[in-house]
Design a protein around this motif. Structure first.
Motif, PDB file in Angstrom:
ATOM      1  N   SER A  37     -11.299  -7.566  -3.329  1.00  0.00           N
ATOM      2  CA  SER A  37     -11.454  -6.537  -4.373  1.00  0.00           C
ATOM      3  C   SER A  37     -12.941  -6.263  -4.540  1.00  0.00           C
ATOM      4  O   SER A  37     -13.781  -6.947  -3.963  1.00  0.00           O
ATOM      5  CB  SER A  37     -10.949  -7.062  -5.708  1.00  0.00           C
ATOM      6  N   ALA A  38     -13.238  -5.300  -5.405  1.00  0.00           N
ATOM      7  CA  ALA A  38     -14.627  -5.066  -5.808  1.00  0.00           C
ATOM      8  C   ALA A  38     -15.055  -6.201  -6.749  1.00  0.00           C
ATOM      9  O   ALA A  38     -14.203  -6.856  -7.353  1.00  0.00           O
ATOM     10  CB  ALA A  38     -14.709  -3.740  -6.539  1.00  0.00           C
ATOM     11  N   THR A  43     -15.175  -1.632 -10.588  1.00  0.00           N
ATOM     12  CA  THR A  43     -14.271  -0.463 -10.601  1.00  0.00           C
ATOM     13  C   THR A  43     -14.277   0.199 -11.984  1.00  0.00           C
ATOM     14  O   THR A  43     -14.267   1.429 -12.077  1.00  0.00           O
ATOM     15  CB  THR A  43     -12.846  -0.865 -10.148  1.00  0.00           C
ATOM     16  N   GLU A 121     -15.091  -1.682  -3.276  1.00  0.00           N
ATOM     17  CA  GLU A 121     -14.543  -2.552  -2.227  1.00  0.00           C
ATOM     18  C   GLU A 121     -15.393  -2.477  -0.951  1.00  0.00           C
ATOM     19  O   GLU A 121     -15.523  -3.461  -0.221  1.00  0.00           O
ATOM     20  CB  GLU A 121     -13.087  -2.161  -1.928  1.00  0.00           C
ATOM     21  N   TYR A 183      -7.264  -2.113  -2.022  1.00  0.00           N
ATOM     22  CA  TYR A 183      -7.274  -0.950  -2.911  1.00  0.00           C
ATOM     23  C   TYR A 183      -7.461   0.397  -2.214  1.00  0.00           C
ATOM     24  O   TYR A 183      -6.765   1.341  -2.507  1.00  0.00           O
ATOM     25  CB  TYR A 183      -8.367  -1.175  -3.954  1.00  0.00           C
ATOM     26  N   ARG A 197      -5.066   1.202  -9.876  1.00  0.00           N
ATOM     27  CA  ARG A 197      -5.755   0.020 -10.389  1.00  0.00           C
ATOM     28  C   ARG A 197      -4.972  -1.265 -10.075  1.00  0.00           C
ATOM     29  O   ARG A 197      -3.749  -1.306 -10.171  1.00  0.00           O
ATOM     30  CB  ARG A 197      -5.982   0.146 -11.909  1.00  0.00           C
ATOM     31  N   GLY A 198      -5.724  -2.276  -9.693  1.00  0.00           N
ATOM     32  CA  GLY A 198      -5.090  -3.545  -9.326  1.00  0.00           C
ATOM     33  C   GLY A 198      -4.501  -3.511  -7.914  1.00  0.00           C
ATOM     34  O   GLY A 198      -3.807  -4.436  -7.492  1.00  0.00           O
ATOM     35  N   GLY A 199      -4.800  -2.442  -7.159  1.00  0.00           N
ATOM     36  CA  GLY A 199      -4.128  -2.195  -5.885  1.00  0.00           C
ATOM     37  C   GLY A 199      -4.473  -3.121  -4.733  1.00  0.00           C
ATOM     38  O   GLY A 199      -3.831  -3.062  -3.685  1.00  0.00           O
ATOM     39  N   SER A 200      -5.456  -3.997  -4.914  1.00  0.00           N
ATOM     40  CA  SER A 200      -5.778  -4.915  -3.807  1.00  0.00           C
ATOM     41  C   SER A 200      -4.628  -5.874  -3.510  1.00  0.00           C
ATOM     42  O   SER A 200      -4.447  -6.295  -2.369  1.00  0.00           O
ATOM     43  CB  SER A 200      -7.030  -5.726  -4.130  1.00  0.00           C
ATOM     44  N   ASP A 201      -3.839  -6.210  -4.530  1.00  0.00           N
ATOM     45  CA  ASP A 201      -2.650  -7.048  -4.300  1.00  0.00           C
ATOM     46  C   ASP A 201      -1.687  -6.310  -3.364  1.00  0.00           C
ATOM     47  O   ASP A 201      -1.069  -6.907  -2.483  1.00  0.00           O
ATOM     48  CB  ASP A 201      -1.882  -7.299  -5.608  1.00  0.00           C
TER      49      ASP A 201
END
Ligand code: ADP
Ligand code: ASP
Ligand code: MG
Length: 441
Positions: A37-38, A43, A121, A183, A197-201
């Motif tokens: 993530s960043a 972000t 990122e 992300y 948002r939270g998209g790295s998962d």
């Protein structure tokens, strides 16, 4: 192959990045794809920069850009030791902030705002790569923008991702360690976009499914999925095992530790997902697989910002075809319904964003009297075979005696009982359930 995703706090300080480098090199039995993530807070700052630009407040945007750049300048001073690595890190920071300063001068658009959001990122992965290089750790940067794509409906295209990613990995089969951005992705127009948002998962789970990984590890700042929201309730405990269905319900209904829709790719390929704590790597965490592990209630979660739409009609209600006509309105406006209750004279549904509310209400008006209520929260009780759990409903309702529960959804899934409450009662509801269902105060 193994996937290891590290969230914002896990890379938010130079020391934490150093620790991440240790964690990813501990076990070299299989190749690893690291998703980053960043840095924490970045972000949010980029969102604020985009908003300031959209509002035409260039001075404010410039101030925010400079503040963020200063943060990165001091971050890299502690990240690396050698002059060579420091010079490299400095030029990466300069390059990305120059880009933001150029954007400041051109007229703002939605597409540009996505470019701004992508900087976080891109920066974290490039800086981490400089650190790994300084430490002599062999690796390769995998540009997410070359393989992570979404279609015209903003849905990730797993089959395309698989083809593109496999090709890159095959071309670099001599490498054992890959670093990529969470992300960010490309949309159907080929522009830079993101997985929300939270998209790295979500990236981690998609990558895990695409390469059929042995495991998808989500490293964060807490030792797994807890039984209740630790930001709201004092005493919470980690849940050892969850099924994909249970985890998906918890994520969708507000457990922030996981992106709302990130479970399906891993579930589709049956890749186990582990939630682990970067600050406490030896903790057991939570394992998410096909099997639920045990029967009964496991956790509760809360999803805010819910709007109720009531449709009252004495004439047509529950006549065949009536619900279809109502649902078609929501389909037209691409708005999904979370909860629904029906009676002889009324239907109530809930939605989680009011973007098209006015248009939806207008189109529903021919079907009856329409009223709306905002500021509600869905509280979901999630577990395995909940309906068969002894006294579950009596326990629930007893615990919630002081709460004006607005709607209840039971039986839609074997894993979930949901209740709608006014948002002002959210904290009290979560606390009462902690005591009533888990015996924790
Ligand atoms: P990351 O930056 O690593 O993606 P997030 O902030 O997105 O981390 O998610 C971790 C946070 O989720 C925790 O610090 C915690 O406050 C919050 N959280 C909310 N509900 C839960 C829950 N049921 N279990 C664990 N953490 C939760
Ligand atoms: N950096 C992005 C965010 O803060 C994605 C993520 O961290 O998962 O939302
Ligand atoms: Mg997160």
């Amino acid at each position: 192959m193994k996937i290891m995703k590290f969230g914002g706090t896990s890379v938010g300080k130079p020391d934490r990045m150093h620790q991440v480098a240790q964690l990813i090199t501990k076990d070299d039995s299989e190749p690893v794809i690291v998703v980053l993530s960043a840095l924490s807070g970045t972000t949010n700052s980029l969102v604020a920069i985009g908003e300031a630009m959209a509002a035409g407040s260039r001075d404010q945007a410039k101030e925010l850009i400079d503040k963020l750049e200063a943060h990165y300048q001091s971050f890299i001073k502690e990240l690396v030791k050698t002059d060579k690595a420091y010079a490299k890190a400095r030029s990466i920071v300069s390059e990305h902030f120059e880009f933001l300063n150029i954007i400041l001068k051109i007229s703002f658009s939605e597409a540009l705002s996505k470019d701004i959001l992508a900087q976080g990122e891109l920066l974290s992965t490039k800086l981490f790569s400089v650190y790994l290089e300084e430490k002599g750790i062999d690796h390769m940067l995998l540009p997410a923008l070359e393989f992570m794509t979404i279609d015209a409906q903003d849905e990730p295209q797993l089959s395309t991702i698989k083809v593109k990613l496999s090709r890159i990995l095959q071309q670099n089969s001599n490498k054992k360690l890959f670093i990529t951005q969470g992300y960010i992705c490309r949309n159907s127009r080929g522009e830079v976009d993101n997985l929300k948002r939270g998209g790295s998962d979500y990236t981690a789970s998609l990558v895990a499914a695409a390469v059929n990984a042995s495991v998808c590890e989500i490293w964060t700042d807490i030792d797994g999925m807890h039984n209740n929201d630790p930001r709201i309730v004092k005493k919470t405990v980690p849940v050892e095992q969850l099924s994909f269905e249970e985890a998906a319900e918890l994520a969708y209904f507000g457990a922030k530790i996981l992106h709302p829709t990130c479970i399906w790719p891993a579930q589709q390929q049956k890749v186990p997902v582990k939630l682990l704590n970067t600050m406490q790597p030896e903790a057991l965490g939570t394992t998410i697989t096909q099997e639920a592990g045990s029967v009964g209630v496991k956790a509760v979660a809360a999803k805010d910002g819910i709007i109720v739409i009531n449709i009252k009609s004495s004439r047509m209600l529950l006549a065949y075809g009536f619900l279809r006509k109502i649902f078609e309105v929501f389909e037209k406006y691409r708005t999904s319904i979370d909860m629904i209750t029906t009676s002889e004279v009324a239907v109530s549904v809930t939605i989680d964003h009011g973007g098209n509310l006015t248009a939806i209400v207008k189109e529903l008006e021919p079907f009856g009297t329409i009223t709306t209520e905002d500021n509600h929260t869905i509280i979901s009780v999630v577990g395995n075979e909940i309906a068969q759990t002894k006294h579950i409903l009596s326990k629930l309702f007893e615990a919630l005696t002081p709460i004006p529960v607005r709607m209840v959804s039971y039986g839609g899934s074997k894993h979930n009982v949901s209740m709608l409450v006014p948002s002002s009662y959210k904290t009290q509801t979560l606390q009462l359930l902690n005591k009533g269902l888990f015996g924790l105060e």
